[in-house]
Scaffold this motif. Sequence first.
Motif, PDB file in Angstrom:
ATOM      1  N   MET A   1      -8.835   4.580   7.005  1.00 24.98           N
ATOM      2  CA  MET A   1      -9.753   3.743   7.315  1.00 24.98           C
ATOM      3  C   MET A   1      -9.314   1.999   8.174  1.00 24.98           C
ATOM      4  N   GLU A   2      -8.271   1.524   7.035  1.00 20.57           N
ATOM      5  CA  GLU A   2      -7.238   0.683   7.038  1.00 20.57           C
ATOM      6  C   GLU A   2      -7.039   0.471   7.891  1.00 20.57           C
ATOM      7  N   ALA A   4      -7.544   2.066  10.801  1.00 19.57           N
ATOM      8  CA  ALA A   4      -8.203   2.078  12.090  1.00 19.57           C
ATOM      9  C   ALA A   4      -8.708   0.720  12.312  1.00 19.57           C
TER      10      ALA A   4
END
Length: 80
Positions: A1-2, A4
Amino acid sequence: METAIIKAACAIGAGLCMGLGAIGPALGEGNAVGKALEGMARQPEAASTLRTNMILGCGITETTGIYSLLISFLILFAVG
């Protein structure tokens, strides 16, 4: 997630860099060409000198846009 989020921020930053970096050269070149054409219309005998100076000035002005393109590529591919 980070990862992205970082890639999205890099893409947005590169877009802003190129968008804002293109405004200055566009305004500068438009102003230079307009004034040179005005000078050529008033003094046709000076057209050669005005044209040479205008092209040189536009080339120097365009380097700002090229630098912003380079920086946006660095943001996209070196950071992201």
